[in-house]
Design a protein around this motif. Structure first.
Motif, PDB file in Angstrom:
ATOM      1  N   VAL A  52       2.453   1.852  -3.345  1.00  0.00           N
ATOM      2  CA  VAL A  52       1.481   2.771  -4.461  1.00  0.00           C
ATOM      3  C   VAL A  52       1.348   4.147  -4.223  1.00  0.00           C
ATOM      4  O   VAL A  52       1.324   4.872  -4.868  1.00  0.00           O
ATOM      5  CB  VAL A  52      -0.155   1.901  -4.271  1.00  0.00           C
ATOM      6  N   ARG A  53       1.189   4.357  -2.797  1.00  0.00           N
ATOM      7  CA  ARG A  53       1.081   5.920  -2.133  1.00  0.00           C
ATOM      8  C   ARG A  53       2.235   6.597  -2.705  1.00  0.00           C
ATOM      9  O   ARG A  53       2.122   7.875  -3.327  1.00  0.00           O
ATOM     10  CB  ARG A  53       0.725   5.992  -0.857  1.00  0.00           C
ATOM     11  N   TRP A  54       3.561   5.969  -2.536  1.00  0.00           N
ATOM     12  CA  TRP A  54       4.757   6.706  -2.906  1.00  0.00           C
ATOM     13  C   TRP A  54       4.986   6.912  -4.290  1.00  0.00           C
ATOM     14  O   TRP A  54       5.399   8.008  -4.631  1.00  0.00           O
ATOM     15  CB  TRP A  54       5.899   5.876  -2.387  1.00  0.00           C
ATOM     16  N   SER A  55       4.650   6.068  -5.119  1.00  0.00           N
ATOM     17  CA  SER A  55       4.547   5.975  -6.525  1.00  0.00           C
ATOM     18  C   SER A  55       3.528   7.328  -6.965  1.00  0.00           C
ATOM     19  O   SER A  55       3.904   8.021  -7.934  1.00  0.00           O
ATOM     20  CB  SER A  55       4.570   4.789  -7.262  1.00  0.00           C
ATOM     21  N   PHE A  56       2.380   7.130  -6.455  1.00  0.00           N
ATOM     22  CA  PHE A  56       1.621   8.248  -7.016  1.00  0.00           C
ATOM     23  C   PHE A  56       2.234   9.702  -6.286  1.00  0.00           C
ATOM     24  O   PHE A  56       1.922  10.566  -7.357  1.00  0.00           O
ATOM     25  CB  PHE A  56       0.162   7.996  -6.111  1.00  0.00           C
ATOM     26  N   LEU A  57       2.705   9.716  -5.378  1.00  0.00           N
ATOM     27  CA  LEU A  57       3.359  10.906  -4.986  1.00  0.00           C
ATOM     28  C   LEU A  57       4.453  11.422  -5.877  1.00  0.00           C
ATOM     29  O   LEU A  57       4.417  12.677  -6.471  1.00  0.00           O
ATOM     30  CB  LEU A  57       3.785  10.857  -3.511  1.00  0.00           C
TER      31      LEU A  57
ATOM     32  N   MET B 171       0.711  -1.351   0.052  1.00  0.00           N
ATOM     33  CA  MET B 171      -0.024  -0.052  -0.020  1.00  0.00           C
ATOM     34  C   MET B 171       0.820   1.371   0.042  1.00  0.00           C
ATOM     35  O   MET B 171       0.714   2.172  -0.765  1.00  0.00           O
ATOM     36  CB  MET B 171      -0.575  -0.237   1.115  1.00  0.00           C
ATOM     37  N   THR B 172       1.770   1.269   0.910  1.00  0.00           N
ATOM     38  CA  THR B 172       2.796   2.487   0.868  1.00  0.00           C
ATOM     39  C   THR B 172       3.298   2.466  -0.357  1.00  0.00           C
ATOM     40  O   THR B 172       3.746   3.776  -0.638  1.00  0.00           O
ATOM     41  CB  THR B 172       3.786   2.334   1.958  1.00  0.00           C
TER      42      THR B 172
END
Lengths: 136, 169
Positions: A4-9, A1-2
């Motif tokens: 995905v969040r990081w790549s989105f950022l 999950m982290t």
């Protein structure tokens, strides 16, 4: 999950980079921003002749972009801003030339030539038809 | 009749060819100034030397040059000695220190000499925009009736000075 969040950022950050190359400007409304974009794309940079104000990095283009922004936020109309630029830098700065006697050929010349072409084309066809009609 | 019609494209070609030929070798960078034929636009600028506010009422009534320069501008270094020569010949030059810094401008004039009758500070470049300036150096010729009659972009030197001088009357 982290992950995905990081790549989105990271992707979001990457997308902001091109816009950071330009001056930071704040607009009173979204309409003002749209007007600004269309004006700086339509006004030619007086220093670097084949670029518009939006593309040029020359000192004068930066100043003129600021001036356009300032005038928009002051509530000046597009017409007034264009007049302001033409008064200082001449019609040269307009990427879309005005309709006047000097630009008549530029604007209407192609249509006049097209009309002439159609007339000649039609008359040649008519003449050929008559000839064929006579010979047969 | 039909035969003459065949020559129309050839005549067209000749006319176009002549037009293009006449345009060859012209300076593509040359841009006429929108201000030629007009008075110097209204301004309020601070003098570099006296710190006084100067307006268009303080402009000379005889023919003079307005020269835009800046210490940041490499071509202005080249031009400076020639401006000194012109000043020695008694040509009045109004200097506009364009988008520059006061202390650096003072240092420049102290080191290289001052060819200007007076120098006005245009730190923000607003007067430059009003004059339709695109960079520095740029020089305007103002005639005896206060009208701008010529604009020269780039360095003034012995080659182009005769042309500029022709307008100075």
């Amino acid at each position: 999950m982290t992950f995905v969040r990081w790549s989105f950022l990271l992707i979001a950050l990457g997308l902001t980079l091109p816009s950071m190359a330009e001056e930071l400007m704040s607009f009173g409304s979204a309409l003002n921003q749209t007007r600004y974009q269309s004006l700086v794309e339509e006004l030619r940079c007086p220093k670097c002749q084949n670029q518009n104000l939006a593309d040029s990095g020359s000192g004068i283009a930066v100043d003129l972009r600021e001036q356009v922004h300032h005038m928009i936020e002051q509530g000046k109309t597009d017409q007034e801003i264009v007049e302001y630029m033409v008064a200082r830098y001449g019609e040269f700065v307009l990427y879309r030339p005005r309709h006047s006697s000097a630009t008549f050929v530029l604007w209407y010349g192609p249509f006049i030539l097209l009309g002439l072409g159609v007339i000649i084309f039609a008359s040649v066809i008519i003449a050929n038809r008559k000839k064929r009609g006579l010979s047969s | 009749m039909r035969k003459t019609l065949f020559f129309i494209p050839f005549v067209f070609f000749l006319v176009l060819g002549a037009i293009f030929y006449l345009q060859l070798g012209k300076n593509t960078q040359y841009m006429p100034s929108a201000l030629v034929g007009n008075k110097v636009p209204d301004f309020k600028l601070v003098s570099l030397t006296t710190d006084q506010l100067v307006t268009q009422n303080d402009l000379p009534s005889r023919p003079y040059l307005i020269n835009f320069w800046g210490t940041w501008c490499p071509a202005c270094h080249l031009e400076h000695p020639f401006l000194i020569e012109l000043a020695d010949q008694g040509i009045p030059i109004l200097g506009i220190d364009y988008k520059d810094n006061k202390s650096r401008a003072e240092q420049w004039l102290a080191q290289k000499g001052n060819p200007y009758e007076s120098v006005l500070m245009d730190e923000m470049g607003h007067f430059g925009v009003d004059m339709g300036v695109t960079g520095a150096p740029e020089t305007f010729v103002v005639d005896g009736s206060g009208l701008i009659v010529y604009r020269h972009q780039g360095v003034i030197n012995t080659e182009n000075w005769p042309v500029i001088k022709g307008y100075l009357k």
